[in-house]
Enzyme design. Structure first.
Site, short mmCIF file in Angstrom:
data_model
loop_
_atom_site.label_atom_id
_atom_site.label_comp_id
_atom_site.label_asym_id
_atom_site.label_seq_id
_atom_site.Cartn_x
_atom_site.Cartn_y
_atom_site.Cartn_z
CG ASP A 171 18.20 76.31 29.78
OD1 ASP A 171 19.04 75.38 29.76
OD2 ASP A 171 18.29 77.28 30.55
CE1 TYR A 264 26.32 70.76 30.75
CE2 TYR A 264 24.86 71.89 29.23
CZ TYR A 264 25.36 71.72 30.50
OH TYR A 264 24.93 72.51 31.53
P1 NAD Z 1 18.49 75.63 43.31
O1 NAD Z 1 19.23 74.78 44.28
O2 NAD Z 1 18.72 77.09 43.28
O3 NAD Z 1 16.91 75.42 43.51
C1 NAD Z 1 16.32 74.19 43.64
C2 NAD Z 1 15.11 74.30 44.55
O4 NAD Z 1 14.49 73.01 44.60
C3 NAD Z 1 15.44 74.66 46.00
O5 NAD Z 1 14.64 75.73 46.42
C4 NAD Z 1 15.14 73.39 46.79
O6 NAD Z 1 14.68 73.62 48.09
C5 NAD Z 1 14.08 72.76 45.93
N1 NAD Z 1 13.95 71.30 46.10
C6 NAD Z 1 14.95 70.39 46.25
N2 NAD Z 1 14.43 69.16 46.34
C7 NAD Z 1 13.09 69.28 46.24
C8 NAD Z 1 12.03 68.36 46.23
N3 NAD Z 1 12.25 67.05 46.38
N4 NAD Z 1 10.76 68.83 46.08
C9 NAD Z 1 10.53 70.16 45.94
N5 NAD Z 1 11.51 71.09 45.94
C10 NAD Z 1 12.77 70.65 46.08
O7 NAD Z 1 18.80 74.98 41.90
P2 NAD Z 1 18.86 75.64 40.45
O8 NAD Z 1 20.28 75.89 40.11
O9 NAD Z 1 17.91 76.75 40.33
O10 NAD Z 1 18.36 74.43 39.56
C11 NAD Z 1 17.10 73.79 39.75
C12 NAD Z 1 16.99 72.58 38.85
O11 NAD Z 1 16.82 72.99 37.51
C13 NAD Z 1 18.23 71.69 38.85
O12 NAD Z 1 17.85 70.35 38.70
C14 NAD Z 1 18.95 72.14 37.62
O13 NAD Z 1 19.83 71.17 37.15
C15 NAD Z 1 17.77 72.33 36.71
N6 NAD Z 1 18.02 73.10 35.51
C16 NAD Z 1 17.71 72.47 34.37
C17 NAD Z 1 17.88 73.10 33.17
C18 NAD Z 1 17.62 72.32 31.93
O14 NAD Z 1 18.10 72.68 30.90
N7 NAD Z 1 16.88 71.22 31.98
C19 NAD Z 1 18.35 74.41 33.14
C20 NAD Z 1 18.66 75.06 34.34
C21 NAD Z 1 18.46 74.39 35.54
C1 G6P Z 2 22.28 74.88 31.17
C2 G6P Z 2 21.78 73.47 31.06
C3 G6P Z 2 21.18 73.02 32.36
C4 G6P Z 2 22.15 73.15 33.49
C5 G6P Z 2 22.65 74.57 33.56
C6 G6P Z 2 23.79 74.67 34.54
O1 G6P Z 2 21.22 75.77 31.25
O2 G6P Z 2 20.85 73.32 30.03
O3 G6P Z 2 20.72 71.71 32.23
O4 G6P Z 2 21.55 72.80 34.71
O5 G6P Z 2 23.12 75.01 32.31
O6 G6P Z 2 24.12 76.00 34.75
P1 G6P Z 2 24.87 76.50 36.06
O7 G6P Z 2 24.99 77.95 35.83
O8 G6P Z 2 23.99 76.12 37.22
O9 G6P Z 2 26.17 75.76 36.07
MN MN Z 3 19.90 71.29 30.24
#
Ligand code: NAD
Ligand code: G6P
Ligand code: MN
Length: 442
Positions: A171, A264
């Site tokens: 995102d 980043y």
């Molecule tokens: P979070 O810790 O709040 O939530 C993650 C959830 O995943 C938890 O409820 C956990 O129990 C669950 N989980 C962990 N391992 C699992 C598995 N093997 N199978 C099923 N569920 C599992 O984390 P968050 O801060 O909300 O972030 C979630 C993910 O999204 C992270 O990988 C984060 O980096 C990613 N993210 C990506 C983007 C992006 O731009 N691609 C943006 C924001 C967040």
């Molecule tokens: C952005 C990136 C994600 C990353 C997140 C981290 O949305 O695209 O890939 O996981 O920032 O944000 P946080 O608030 O968890 O540091």
């Molecule tokens: Mn990202």
């Protein structure tokens, strides 16, 4: 209009309420026939459902809702998997950040040794397992993956599944687009068609066309050079810590004014300054635990006080939710909308390897993304990208080959790491911290 069955994997995530809200608000563009919520942590799963169920019931009376920790139940009869897991939780995010910092190296969720390598090798097996289960129970489903580190995960899913019906997304470029559109007085991030190239969390905007076809990038660059980033995007990307990123953003543009960067890049272009600003006793994971996660727990407390009269909170718009639902809708209804996504290069950037997973604009069709190709990129950007790509590919090699030497190379070649001696110390600490989450490296 056909209706869709969606499973959110990692449904206990702090970002899930935002996704559910987008699914509900976009009921007309992407109608649901079923919503499944899956997580390995039952408590978190139900916590999120408790918060959102009033809104779900009100928007979709009678919708089939499945809340489960059972894989067969979660993945059966599904059209779209939205994956956003954090393997090892925030506890291991904290180690990923603190271990490199101990040696004076950037400690970051997705960048440097803790990001691409440590988190990467942890995420790969979990995502592969999710995709195998999804394909087993719903062979025709599409998997949209947000789970990080998206660059490394995308390379692993390319090797394992040829990325068939799999789309890895981030995102960040879209969140940056939202800031741009606000600064230009436009009403949404869809008001700008971006030209962009790079790897995930490692790219550049080269043009920003408005709906009249005018490139607004030169105007925006002047605004940033004169006044900095005066608008920040959605709620997620504007807390106190993110404000530092937007401040640094203007510095990148001053030093490298030709294109507009992904934020980043600060970790690679100003590594030592970033390390100097980081506090090993309080890294981003600690801030998320005290901030976003606490907010979610506090909301659940309100629910527990009076479940009968509780009203789901209407969150401020999140790019995270809207982007994934819009991308799914473009697949489901063959809309061909243009998004920035992570795809196999195959000539889109002519002077980068064909098998690199790159982040570029693509038109999203029901048969998948059709990437936009661009002219050859300049030496500076190509050199940076080749270096980072090597680090990412070596991390994936290290995982599949159980190779200590490849893991060491992945860390040593990373631009954030000053020497092999430091790389080895970091790797040895990471092996210990990751325990069984990592394969045994030989
Ligand atoms: P979070 O810790 O709040 O939530 C993650 C959830 O995943 C938890 O409820 C956990 O129990 C669950 N989980 C962990 N391992 C699992 C598995 N093997 N199978 C099923 N569920 C599992 O984390 P968050 O801060 O909300 O972030 C979630 C993910 O999204 C992270 O990988 C984060 O980096 C990613 N993210 C990506 C983007 C992006 O731009 N691609 C943006 C924001 C967040
Ligand atoms: C952005 C990136 C994600 C990353 C997140 C981290 O949305 O695209 O890939 O996981 O920032 O944000 P946080 O608030 O968890 O540091
Ligand atoms: Mn990202």
């Amino acid at each position: 209009m056909k209706k869709n069955a969606v499973v959110i994997v990692g449904a206990g995530s702090t970002h899930t309420p935002g996704i559910i809200q987008s699914l509900l608000q976009k009921k007309d563009e992407f109608p649901l026939r079923k919503l499944a919520l899956f997580d390995i942590d039952e408590k978190r799963l139900h916590l999120v459902y408790d918060i959102m169920k009033q809104f779900i019931n009100e928007t979709y009376p009678g919708l089939e809702v499945v809340v489960t920790t059972n894989e067969e139940e979660a993945y059966t009869d599904i059209d779209f998997v939205f994956a956003q897991i954090r393997q090892g939780g925030l506890k291991l995010r904290s180690s990923d950040e603190k271990i490199p910092l101990k040696y004076g190296v950037v400690g970051q969720e997705t960048c440097g040794p803790g990001g691409s390598i440590s988190y990467g090798m942890r995420s790969i097996p979990a995502i592969i397992h999710i995709i195998k289960m999804a394909k087993k129970y719903s062979p025709n489903c599409w998997i949209l993956n947000y789970s990080n580190p998206a660059a490394v995960v995308a390379e692993a899913t390319r090797r394992e599944f040829n990325n068939e019906r799999i789309l890895n997304i981030c995102d960040m470029p879209t969140a940056i687009l939202l800031s741009y559109s606000k600064m230009l007085g436009l009403d949404s991030w869809q008001s700008l068609d971006p030209c962009y190239f790079g790897l995930n969390h490692f790219g550049w905007f080269t043009a920003l066309y408005d709906k009249e076809g005018k490139d607004r990038l030169p105007e925006l660059r002047e605004m940033i050079l004169t006044s900095g980033m005066t608008a920040c995007s959605d709620k997620h990307h504007k807390d106190k810590d993110w404000q530092k990123t937007w401040k640094q953003y203007a510095e990148i543009v001053k030093d490298y004014p030709d294109f507009l960067p992904n934020s980043y890049l600060q970790y690679y272009l100003y590594s030592s300054e970033m390390v100097a600003k980081m506090d090993i006793n309080r890294t981003r994971a600690d801030m998320v635990i005290e901030g976003r996660e606490q907010e979610m727990f506090a909301e659940h407390k309100k629910y527990l006080e009076s479940p009968e009269s509780y009203k789901s909170p209407l969150q401020e718009f999140t790019v995270f939710g809207d982007f994934i639902v819009d991308a799914a809708s473009s697949i489901a209804y063959n809309k061909g909308e243009r998004f920035l996504v992570i795809v196999e290069n195959n000539g889109a950037i002519p002077n980068m390897p064909a098998d690199a997973m790159v982040e570029v604009p693509a038109y999203i069709r029901s048969w998948g993304p059709e990437p936009v190709s661009i002219p050859a990129i300049p030496t500076f950007h190509k050199g940076m990208m080749e270096n980072q790509l090597a680090s990412e590919k070596l991390a994936v090699d290290a995982y599949f080959e159980n190779s200590y030497d490849k893991a060491l190379q992945a860390i040593a070649i990373n631009k954030t790491v000053p020497s092999t001696t430091v790389a080895r110390k970091i790797l040895d600490d990471l092996i210990e911290a990751n325990g069984d989450y990592w394969p045994t490296l030989k």
